[in-house]
Design a protein around this motif. Sequence first.
Motif, PDB file in Angstrom:
ATOM      1  N   VAL A 174       0.819  -1.321   0.324  1.00 65.54           N
ATOM      2  CA  VAL A 174      -0.113   0.349   0.094  1.00 65.54           C
ATOM      3  C   VAL A 174       0.697   1.185   0.098  1.00 65.54           C
ATOM      4  CG1 VAL A 174      -1.381   1.103   1.143  1.00 65.54           C
ATOM      5  CG2 VAL A 174      -1.621  -0.990   0.947  1.00 65.54           C
ATOM      6  N   ASP A 175       2.142   1.303   1.153  1.00 67.29           N
ATOM      7  CA  ASP A 175       2.957   2.694   0.816  1.00 67.29           C
ATOM      8  C   ASP A 175       3.667   2.412  -0.640  1.00 67.29           C
ATOM      9  OD1 ASP A 175       1.500   2.795   3.138  1.00 67.29           O
ATOM     10  OD2 ASP A 175       3.000   2.527   4.387  1.00 67.29           O
ATOM     11  N   SER A 176       3.575   1.685  -1.001  1.00 67.02           N
ATOM     12  CA  SER A 176       5.177   1.622  -1.986  1.00 67.02           C
ATOM     13  C   SER A 176       4.173   2.124  -3.321  1.00 67.02           C
ATOM     14  CB  SER A 176       6.196   0.651  -2.307  1.00 67.02           C
ATOM     15  OG  SER A 176       5.198  -0.538  -2.823  1.00 67.02           O
ATOM     16  N   VAL A 177       3.206   1.832  -3.631  1.00 66.52           N
ATOM     17  CA  VAL A 177       1.917   2.631  -4.921  1.00 66.52           C
ATOM     18  C   VAL A 177       1.906   3.689  -4.303  1.00 66.52           C
ATOM     19  CG1 VAL A 177      -0.733   1.681  -5.016  1.00 66.52           C
ATOM     20  CG2 VAL A 177       0.682  -0.105  -5.075  1.00 66.52           C
ATOM     21  N   ALA A 178       1.574   4.139  -2.939  1.00 68.52           N
ATOM     22  CA  ALA A 178       1.274   5.855  -2.644  1.00 68.52           C
ATOM     23  C   ALA A 178       2.218   6.573  -3.190  1.00 68.52           C
ATOM     24  CB  ALA A 178       0.972   5.870  -1.213  1.00 68.52           C
ATOM     25  N   GLU A 179       3.343   6.041  -3.034  1.00 66.71           N
ATOM     26  CA  GLU A 179       4.601   6.752  -2.975  1.00 66.71           C
ATOM     27  C   GLU A 179       4.914   6.851  -4.274  1.00 66.71           C
ATOM     28  OE1 GLU A 179       8.321   5.788   0.069  1.00 66.71           O
ATOM     29  OE2 GLU A 179       8.724   5.348  -1.816  1.00 66.71           O
ATOM     30  N   VAL A 180       5.317   6.245  -5.451  1.00 68.53           N
ATOM     31  CA  VAL A 180       5.755   5.985  -6.026  1.00 68.53           C
ATOM     32  C   VAL A 180       4.519   6.258  -7.863  1.00 68.53           C
ATOM     33  CG1 VAL A 180       6.696   4.637  -8.321  1.00 68.53           C
ATOM     34  CG2 VAL A 180       7.255   4.064  -6.034  1.00 68.53           C
ATOM     35  N   SER A 181       3.144   6.367  -7.866  1.00 66.28           N
ATOM     36  CA  SER A 181       2.106   6.027  -8.149  1.00 66.28           C
ATOM     37  C   SER A 181       1.271   7.338  -7.653  1.00 66.28           C
ATOM     38  CB  SER A 181       1.212   5.039  -8.726  1.00 66.28           C
ATOM     39  OG  SER A 181       0.662   4.852  -7.564  1.00 66.28           O
ATOM     40  N   CYS A 221      -1.162   6.698  -5.821  1.00 68.32           N
ATOM     41  CA  CYS A 221      -2.818   5.605  -5.860  1.00 68.32           C
ATOM     42  C   CYS A 221      -3.192   5.717  -4.090  1.00 68.32           C
ATOM     43  CB  CYS A 221      -2.786   4.972  -6.722  1.00 68.32           C
ATOM     44  SG  CYS A 221      -2.639   5.030  -8.311  1.00 68.32           S
ATOM     45  N   GLU A 222      -4.014   5.788  -3.456  1.00 65.34           N
ATOM     46  CA  GLU A 222      -4.260   5.124  -2.520  1.00 65.34           C
ATOM     47  C   GLU A 222      -5.692   3.915  -2.368  1.00 65.34           C
ATOM     48  OE1 GLU A 222      -3.464   7.264   0.369  1.00 65.34           O
ATOM     49  OE2 GLU A 222      -2.044   8.333  -0.434  1.00 65.34           O
ATOM     50  N   LEU A 223      -4.523   2.660  -2.252  1.00 64.79           N
ATOM     51  CA  LEU A 223      -4.906   2.268  -2.375  1.00 64.79           C
ATOM     52  C   LEU A 223      -5.892   1.349  -0.452  1.00 64.79           C
ATOM     53  CD1 LEU A 223      -2.667  -0.219  -5.227  1.00 64.79           C
ATOM     54  CD2 LEU A 223      -5.212   1.614  -5.161  1.00 64.79           C
ATOM     55  N   GLY A 224      -6.343   0.152  -0.501  1.00 59.25           N
ATOM     56  CA  GLY A 224      -6.970  -0.153   0.594  1.00 59.25           C
ATOM     57  C   GLY A 224      -6.381  -2.186   0.505  1.00 59.25           C
ATOM     58  N   LEU A 225      -6.524  -2.605   2.074  1.00 58.39           N
ATOM     59  CA  LEU A 225      -5.829  -3.900   1.607  1.00 58.39           C
ATOM     60  C   LEU A 225      -7.190  -4.737   2.001  1.00 58.39           C
ATOM     61  CD1 LEU A 225      -2.714  -3.833   4.618  1.00 58.39           C
ATOM     62  CD2 LEU A 225      -3.331  -5.173   2.024  1.00 58.39           C
ATOM     63  N   LYS A 226      -7.961  -4.875   1.114  1.00 62.72           N
ATOM     64  CA  LYS A 226      -8.751  -5.926   1.702  1.00 62.72           C
ATOM     65  C   LYS A 226      -8.065  -7.725   2.002  1.00 62.72           C
ATOM     66  CE  LYS A 226     -12.569  -8.375  -1.107  1.00 62.72           C
ATOM     67  NZ  LYS A 226     -11.720  -9.996  -1.627  1.00 62.72           N
ATOM     68  N   TRP A 227      -9.478  -8.146   3.247  1.00 63.33           N
ATOM     69  CA  TRP A 227      -8.999  -9.397   3.867  1.00 63.33           C
ATOM     70  C   TRP A 227      -9.081 -10.748   2.271  1.00 63.33           C
ATOM     71  CZ3 TRP A 227     -11.404 -14.173   5.134  1.00 63.33           C
ATOM     72  CH2 TRP A 227     -10.391 -14.578   5.767  1.00 63.33           C
ATOM     73  N   PRO A 228      -8.177 -11.313   2.533  1.00 67.15           N
ATOM     74  CA  PRO A 228      -7.046 -11.716   3.146  1.00 67.15           C
ATOM     75  C   PRO A 228      -5.729 -10.352   2.201  1.00 67.15           C
ATOM     76  CG  PRO A 228      -6.912 -13.591   1.923  1.00 67.15           C
ATOM     77  CD  PRO A 228      -8.641 -12.681   1.499  1.00 67.15           C
ATOM     78  N   ASN A 229      -5.948 -11.023   1.476  1.00 71.86           N
ATOM     79  CA  ASN A 229      -4.427 -10.020   1.101  1.00 71.86           C
ATOM     80  C   ASN A 229      -4.974  -9.463  -0.410  1.00 71.86           C
ATOM     81  OD1 ASN A 229      -2.474 -11.444   2.831  1.00 71.86           O
ATOM     82  ND2 ASN A 229      -3.159 -13.283   1.791  1.00 71.86           N
ATOM     83  N   LEU A 262      -4.832  -5.560  -3.024  1.00 69.98           N
ATOM     84  CA  LEU A 262      -4.773  -4.529  -2.339  1.00 69.98           C
ATOM     85  C   LEU A 262      -6.110  -4.070  -3.579  1.00 69.98           C
ATOM     86  CD1 LEU A 262      -1.984  -4.746  -1.496  1.00 69.98           C
ATOM     87  CD2 LEU A 262      -1.447  -3.297  -2.862  1.00 69.98           C
ATOM     88  N   VAL A 263      -6.918  -3.363  -3.041  1.00 69.51           N
ATOM     89  CA  VAL A 263      -8.103  -2.560  -4.271  1.00 69.51           C
ATOM     90  C   VAL A 263      -7.992  -1.086  -4.141  1.00 69.51           C
ATOM     91  CG1 VAL A 263      -9.344  -5.122  -3.777  1.00 69.51           C
ATOM     92  CG2 VAL A 263     -10.100  -2.844  -2.090  1.00 69.51           C
ATOM     93  N   THR A 264      -9.161  -0.696  -4.722  1.00 72.50           N
ATOM     94  CA  THR A 264      -9.502   0.681  -4.934  1.00 72.50           C
ATOM     95  C   THR A 264     -10.512   0.708  -5.036  1.00 72.50           C
ATOM     96  OG1 THR A 264      -9.123   2.497  -6.510  1.00 72.50           O
ATOM     97  CG2 THR A 264      -9.146   0.545  -7.571  1.00 72.50           C
TER      98      THR A 264
END
Length: 260
Positions: free
Chosen positions: A95-102, A104-112, A114-116
């Motif tokens: 999540v943090d690297s995607v936000a840093e480089v792109s 884009c703010e993604l969230g973690l959908k259980w279990p594994n 990344l969603v927008t």
Amino acid sequence: MEAGRAKDTESAGRFSRVVWVPETGSTNTDLLAVALSGGPEQVLVADAQTAGRGRLGRSWSAPAGASLLCSILVRPELAAADTGLLMMALGVAAVDSVAEVSGCELGLKWPNDLVTSAAGGDRKVSGMLSEGVLDGDRLIAAVLGIGINVNWPDELPDDLAGTATSLRHLAGRDVDRAELLRSLLSHFERRLELEPGELLAAYRSRSATLGRRVRIEESTGFSEAVALDVAADGALVVEDEVGDRRVLHAGDVVHLRPLG
Ligand code: BTN
């Protein structure tokens, strides 16, 4: 693996041993074999996979050269019961690297995953797969695989058009996969150094599942509940409409729209 055409990719720190190949069957399968033969911590990236694997025995497909398809062989000092912490560390790092480089703010959908939610309902941008090598109750090694949809073409593959998207679609520009990899490995290394309580807090704060109504899909049928918490071992705690609580250790949930 096409070792002859593999290129080493510069990366600093604990995960500095990185090989990037044009094509392989599955980066997870390759590194699992390395783990079983005693190989050290390392990272394998492929532009394309011919037999990419997802969770629950599913396959994982991606247009060639358009995703970050990566597996990390880790040799942590952990009990087998704590394997979930590794995936939390990778999820938070992703999540943090995607936000840093792109951006884009993604969230973690259980279990594994990344969603927008940028386009209304949730769309999957990334999935993760962990496979462990155990010796009794100790985790000898783990291979953590992640596929991030990065620069997918405008026209998404038919079977994924309604459920997936890529960073390029969200950011409106191409995203550099090598830069994303460097950022991912650096965040992951730092997250691995956190105390379990801190890691859990970081995971919870990036969760797109907590507080949501979810449909739980099991071989015995479907049910609905509210996602209340994620436990230290990565299990999801849910509560149904009559107040009964359950702890889900594996499987899949679908995010439902809030009532009313
Ligand atoms: C899922 O969402 O089901 C998990 C998908 C994991 C895909 C990645 S791509 C790199 C690594 N190699 C594989 O064969 N699978 C993982």
